[in-house]
Design a protein around this motif. Structure first.
Motif, mmCIF file in Angstrom:
data_model
loop_
_atom_site.group_PDB
_atom_site.id
_atom_site.type_symbol
_atom_site.label_atom_id
_atom_site.label_comp_id
_atom_site.label_asym_id
_atom_site.label_seq_id
_atom_site.Cartn_x
_atom_site.Cartn_y
_atom_site.Cartn_z
ATOM 1 N N ARG A 29 41.214 42.778 -27.080
ATOM 2 C CA ARG A 29 40.438 42.583 -25.695
ATOM 3 C C ARG A 29 39.326 42.598 -25.968
ATOM 4 O O ARG A 29 38.725 41.388 -25.144
ATOM 5 C CB ARG A 29 40.697 43.904 -25.008
ATOM 6 N N LEU A 30 38.384 43.163 -26.562
ATOM 7 C CA LEU A 30 36.997 42.957 -26.703
ATOM 8 C C LEU A 30 36.693 41.423 -27.255
ATOM 9 O O LEU A 30 35.928 40.813 -26.549
ATOM 10 C CB LEU A 30 36.276 43.906 -27.478
ATOM 11 N N ARG A 31 37.153 41.165 -28.369
ATOM 12 C CA ARG A 31 37.115 39.733 -28.802
ATOM 13 C C ARG A 31 37.420 38.595 -28.143
ATOM 14 O O ARG A 31 36.946 37.464 -28.041
ATOM 15 C CB ARG A 31 37.870 39.653 -30.209
ATOM 16 N N LEU A 32 38.525 38.826 -27.190
ATOM 17 C CA LEU A 32 38.853 37.736 -26.167
ATOM 18 C C LEU A 32 37.819 37.780 -25.178
ATOM 19 O O LEU A 32 37.458 36.456 -24.806
ATOM 20 C CB LEU A 32 40.107 38.331 -25.266
ATOM 21 N N ILE A 33 37.014 38.682 -24.494
ATOM 22 C CA ILE A 33 36.127 38.576 -23.904
ATOM 23 C C ILE A 33 34.728 38.001 -24.508
ATOM 24 O O ILE A 33 34.355 37.086 -23.992
ATOM 25 C CB ILE A 33 35.824 40.030 -23.252
ATOM 26 N N PRO A 50 24.921 26.130 -17.691
ATOM 27 C CA PRO A 50 25.177 25.829 -16.360
ATOM 28 C C PRO A 50 25.397 24.493 -15.902
ATOM 29 O O PRO A 50 26.261 24.081 -14.870
ATOM 30 C CB PRO A 50 24.032 26.177 -15.394
ATOM 31 N N GLU A 51 25.296 23.498 -16.901
ATOM 32 C CA GLU A 51 25.545 21.970 -16.691
ATOM 33 C C GLU A 51 27.184 21.934 -16.875
ATOM 34 O O GLU A 51 27.713 20.830 -16.530
ATOM 35 C CB GLU A 51 24.763 21.032 -17.493
ATOM 36 N N TYR A 52 27.867 22.700 -17.473
ATOM 37 C CA TYR A 52 29.103 22.471 -17.920
ATOM 38 C C TYR A 52 30.123 23.461 -17.057
ATOM 39 O O TYR A 52 29.789 24.077 -16.275
ATOM 40 C CB TYR A 52 29.210 22.860 -19.492
ATOM 41 N N ASP A 53 31.237 23.499 -17.693
ATOM 42 C CA ASP A 53 32.337 24.282 -16.665
ATOM 43 C C ASP A 53 32.177 25.672 -17.018
ATOM 44 O O ASP A 53 32.076 26.094 -18.067
ATOM 45 C CB ASP A 53 33.506 23.850 -17.321
ATOM 46 N N ALA A 54 31.940 26.349 -15.817
ATOM 47 C CA ALA A 54 31.944 27.863 -15.999
ATOM 48 C C ALA A 54 33.157 28.933 -16.033
ATOM 49 O O ALA A 54 33.451 29.928 -15.896
ATOM 50 C CB ALA A 54 31.272 28.414 -14.660
ATOM 51 N N SER A 55 34.368 27.990 -16.350
ATOM 52 C CA SER A 55 35.551 28.728 -16.531
ATOM 53 C C SER A 55 35.772 29.971 -17.355
ATOM 54 O O SER A 55 36.186 30.716 -17.146
ATOM 55 C CB SER A 55 36.670 27.821 -16.487
ATOM 56 N N GLY A 56 34.856 29.688 -18.653
ATOM 57 C CA GLY A 56 34.779 30.530 -19.532
ATOM 58 C C GLY A 56 34.104 31.995 -19.152
ATOM 59 O O GLY A 56 34.529 33.185 -19.364
ATOM 60 N N LEU A 57 33.253 31.887 -18.231
ATOM 61 C CA LEU A 57 32.362 33.019 -17.714
ATOM 62 C C LEU A 57 33.273 33.702 -16.747
ATOM 63 O O LEU A 57 33.511 34.948 -16.571
ATOM 64 C CB LEU A 57 31.231 32.517 -16.945
ATOM 65 N N LEU A 58 34.139 33.017 -16.006
ATOM 66 C CA LEU A 58 34.906 33.407 -14.881
ATOM 67 C C LEU A 58 36.202 34.180 -15.533
ATOM 68 O O LEU A 58 36.505 35.206 -15.099
ATOM 69 C CB LEU A 58 35.539 32.296 -13.905
ATOM 70 N N GLU A 59 36.728 33.702 -16.777
ATOM 71 C CA GLU A 59 37.743 34.346 -17.444
ATOM 72 C C GLU A 59 37.323 35.653 -18.128
ATOM 73 O O GLU A 59 38.060 36.572 -18.003
ATOM 74 C CB GLU A 59 38.425 33.359 -18.395
ATOM 75 N N ALA A 60 35.906 35.744 -18.616
ATOM 76 C CA ALA A 60 35.514 36.848 -19.447
ATOM 77 C C ALA A 60 35.150 37.867 -18.612
ATOM 78 O O ALA A 60 35.577 39.072 -18.566
ATOM 79 C CB ALA A 60 34.279 36.456 -19.876
ATOM 80 N N ARG A 61 34.847 37.553 -16.991
ATOM 81 C CA ARG A 61 34.632 38.446 -16.219
ATOM 82 C C ARG A 61 36.032 39.018 -15.773
ATOM 83 O O ARG A 61 36.150 40.622 -15.599
ATOM 84 C CB ARG A 61 33.776 37.778 -14.935
ATOM 85 N N ALA A 62 36.869 38.374 -15.375
ATOM 86 C CA ALA A 62 38.461 38.719 -15.241
ATOM 87 C C ALA A 62 38.754 39.816 -16.031
ATOM 88 O O ALA A 62 39.391 40.842 -15.904
ATOM 89 C CB ALA A 62 39.263 37.514 -14.736
ATOM 90 N N ARG A 63 38.783 39.384 -17.427
ATOM 91 C CA ARG A 63 39.165 40.288 -18.629
ATOM 92 C C ARG A 63 38.335 41.637 -18.671
ATOM 93 O O ARG A 63 39.071 42.388 -18.870
ATOM 94 C CB ARG A 63 39.096 39.411 -19.737
ATOM 95 N N ARG A 93 36.842 43.041 -16.045
ATOM 96 C CA ARG A 93 37.496 43.922 -14.928
ATOM 97 C C ARG A 93 38.956 44.470 -15.244
ATOM 98 O O ARG A 93 38.879 45.677 -15.051
ATOM 99 C CB ARG A 93 37.551 43.066 -13.628
ATOM 100 N N THR A 94 39.797 43.706 -15.999
ATOM 101 C CA THR A 94 40.835 44.413 -16.373
ATOM 102 C C THR A 94 40.750 45.644 -17.345
ATOM 103 O O THR A 94 41.221 46.699 -17.356
ATOM 104 C CB THR A 94 41.879 43.349 -16.821
ATOM 105 N N LEU A 95 39.735 45.289 -18.366
ATOM 106 C CA LEU A 95 39.382 46.099 -19.208
ATOM 107 C C LEU A 95 38.757 47.361 -18.729
ATOM 108 O O LEU A 95 39.177 48.523 -19.023
ATOM 109 C CB LEU A 95 38.597 45.895 -20.263
ATOM 110 N N GLN A 96 37.977 47.178 -17.649
ATOM 111 C CA GLN A 96 37.543 48.696 -16.956
ATOM 112 C C GLN A 96 38.543 49.313 -16.181
ATOM 113 O O GLN A 96 38.357 50.651 -16.332
ATOM 114 C CB GLN A 96 36.547 48.040 -15.648
ATOM 115 N N GLY A 97 39.762 48.714 -15.727
ATOM 116 C CA GLY A 97 40.604 49.261 -15.110
ATOM 117 C C GLY A 97 41.439 50.190 -16.438
ATOM 118 O O GLY A 97 41.935 51.406 -16.060
#
Length: 180
Positions: free
Chosen positions: A138-142, A152-165, A167-171
């Protein structure tokens, strides 16, 4: 070789592979592979997979293959990946498959192949949800998603996915999420 239909052939291939392994582990892989393909129901099938796993780990750690039996200069990174994947495919759900999956994910992570690392850690979490290594995954995935962000010039999907993971870990485990 004179008795290809012998019931002891798988045992003899394992012994021959072990003898070759002392001299040239790559040559031993051919005997181990024959056991895996032709004798999956034999008693030596699992020990053979364990030997393939050990060679894969050595390759993943940087052991190079001999060039025509002389000096070790041939890159074995693709061999390591292939062997670790085969172990998982041939003995799914086992402790050996679990170790192989984590080893492969760590291999990608250490080589900074973050997309592959993230995918492999995700597969690990799906296939082995009750493993002792699931928190590490879980940690390494984040971390892999965060490392995949290039700015910021590139795709931010990695940051969004890390944030979602995260939050899941927080739960699931607030202390571990706070540590991350």
């Amino acid at each position: 070789d004179r008795y290809p239909l012998s019931r002891y052939r798988a045992d003899v291939l394992l012994i021959r592979g072990d003898a070759k392994r002392g001299e040239d582990e790559y040559e031993a892989l051919f005997d181990y592979e024959e056991i895996c393909r032709r004798y999956p129901g034999s008693e030596v099938f699992i020990p053979t997979l364990e030997r393939q796993y050990e060679i894969a780990v050595d390759y993943a750690k940087g052991l190079r293959r001999r060039f025509f039996g002389t000096v070790r200069i041939v890159d074995t990174s693709e061999d390591a990946q292939e062997l670790l994947i085969r172990v998982q495919e041939r003995l799914p759900g086992s402790e050996l498959a679990e170790r192989a999956c984590m080893q492969l994910a760590d291999y990608y992570f250490d080589r900074r192949e973050m997309i592959m690392a993230a995918e492999t850690y995700r597969i690990f979490m799906e296939n082995f949800p009750r493993s002792a290594g699931v928190n590490k995954a879980r940690l390494r995935l984040i971390y892999a998603y965060l490392a995949g962000f290039r700015g910021p010039e590139y795709d931010a999907s990695g940051l969004l996915e890390a944030r979602a993971r995260l939050r899941t870990l927080q739960g699931l485990q607030p202390a571990l999420a706070q540590q991350a």
